[in-house]
Design a protein around this motif. Sequence first.
Motif, PDB file in Angstrom:
ATOM      1  N   ARG A  47      -3.390 -10.331  -1.199  1.00 62.03           N
ATOM      2  CA  ARG A  47      -3.437  -9.001  -1.822  1.00 62.03           C
ATOM      3  C   ARG A  47      -2.065  -8.586  -2.342  1.00 62.03           C
ATOM      4  O   ARG A  47      -1.963  -7.814  -3.290  1.00 62.03           O
ATOM      5  N   TYR A  48      -1.006  -9.098  -1.719  1.00 65.85           N
ATOM      6  CA  TYR A  48       0.335  -8.783  -2.194  1.00 65.85           C
ATOM      7  C   TYR A  48       0.544  -9.337  -3.600  1.00 65.85           C
ATOM      8  O   TYR A  48       1.109  -8.673  -4.470  1.00 65.85           O
ATOM      9  N   ALA A  49       0.064 -10.552  -3.821  1.00 70.30           N
ATOM     10  CA  ALA A  49       0.217 -11.174  -5.132  1.00 70.30           C
ATOM     11  C   ALA A  49      -0.619 -10.441  -6.175  1.00 70.30           C
ATOM     12  O   ALA A  49      -0.169 -10.206  -7.307  1.00 70.30           O
ATOM     13  N   VAL A  50      -1.857 -10.073  -5.804  1.00 72.32           N
ATOM     14  CA  VAL A  50      -2.733  -9.376  -6.750  1.00 72.32           C
ATOM     15  C   VAL A  50      -2.182  -7.995  -7.055  1.00 72.32           C
ATOM     16  O   VAL A  50      -2.192  -7.533  -8.209  1.00 72.32           O
ATOM     17  N   SER A  51      -1.667  -7.312  -6.040  1.00 74.28           N
ATOM     18  CA  SER A  51      -1.100  -5.976  -6.238  1.00 74.28           C
ATOM     19  C   SER A  51       0.105  -6.024  -7.164  1.00 74.28           C
ATOM     20  O   SER A  51       0.258  -5.188  -8.063  1.00 74.28           O
ATOM     21  N   SER A  52       0.966  -7.017  -6.957  1.00 74.97           N
ATOM     22  CA  SER A  52       2.132  -7.171  -7.832  1.00 74.97           C
ATOM     23  C   SER A  52       1.705  -7.532  -9.244  1.00 74.97           C
ATOM     24  O   SER A  52       2.257  -7.027 -10.227  1.00 74.97           O
ATOM     25  N   LEU A  53       0.714  -8.408  -9.340  1.00 71.54           N
ATOM     26  CA  LEU A  53       0.214  -8.801 -10.653  1.00 71.54           C
ATOM     27  C   LEU A  53      -0.349  -7.598 -11.400  1.00 71.54           C
ATOM     28  O   LEU A  53      -0.159  -7.478 -12.624  1.00 71.54           O
ATOM     29  N   LEU A  54      -1.017  -6.715 -10.683  1.00 72.59           N
ATOM     30  CA  LEU A  54      -1.578  -5.516 -11.312  1.00 72.59           C
ATOM     31  C   LEU A  54      -0.495  -4.713 -12.010  1.00 72.59           C
ATOM     32  O   LEU A  54      -0.621  -4.359 -13.189  1.00 72.59           O
TER      33      LEU A  54
END
Length: 304
Positions: A47-54
């Motif tokens: 989720r950290y990667a997806v949140s940053s990607l967002l």
Amino acid sequence: MSDDGPERQATFGTDGSLETDTTPEATGENDFGERKAENETDGGYSRYAVSSLLQKAVRRSDEEVAAWAAWELARSGYAWNLWDRLTLYVVEDLQAGSEVALTIARYEELATDRWEPDEWRGRLCAVHAALAAARARSTREAANADAYFSAVAEERAAARERGEEPDHDFPAGDLEAGGRFDVALDGHTGEGAKRSRGTRFFKTRGARVGPEGESETSARWQRLAMSLDDDVAYSAAELDHAVAPVDPDDPWTEPAEIDGDDETDGGGGDDGDCGDGDGSKDGDDETAEPDDPNPDGSLTDFSG
């Protein structure tokens, strides 16, 4: 923002990474039928990667990636992370004054207060908000300003310790009377009050607006209000100057005199008897020295 409760209290691990206990709605199986690890999304991502990607997708105006990242977080039980990240975007990357900030807040309210964040309607709100953010004008101006002003503050402090002038200074410089921003030192400030810069100074100088100027209606109202003032008599030149837009190339310079009004010699004071001695209010020959409305240097409130 929704209340995440104590179970969503963020902490930092030994490696400096942000850790948050996985909430019940984020547990279960991923798309592959495997039990999700802590901080794993349904698609098997961190989720950290997806949140940053967002946030990066929003910043770079990649609508599809932003929409997917928002959807992935919402459906995986990390809607709170999604809305935290979009709110961070509002203050970190969104151009000041954009109404998109209100749009995002409204979608969050609908997704979290009216519906469940991970249900169909909640996911639609997530996608809508991400698309609105990606389509908005992104800029790092606030973050860049914060970094720049902070660096200048350190430079000024170091220069003072060395007994030298700083190589870089704040835009306002020393903010002294008689300097570039002299007009800011009106009766709302101690320096302005000492100089008897009351209503006259404020109305004719301090209240002027940007290069676009006042609208025709606003200018008419201002002229009428000043003309009907029982305490201060304004000349025609003062009325004209009060509603004139500032110079876009030099927005801070004000004339020392406006049709005989010398603001450096008390002409900016709150004087109700500043006409030509007979009580008239034409203001064409203002030679009377006004009384200091603030002999002790206290501030004056005249709706500024």
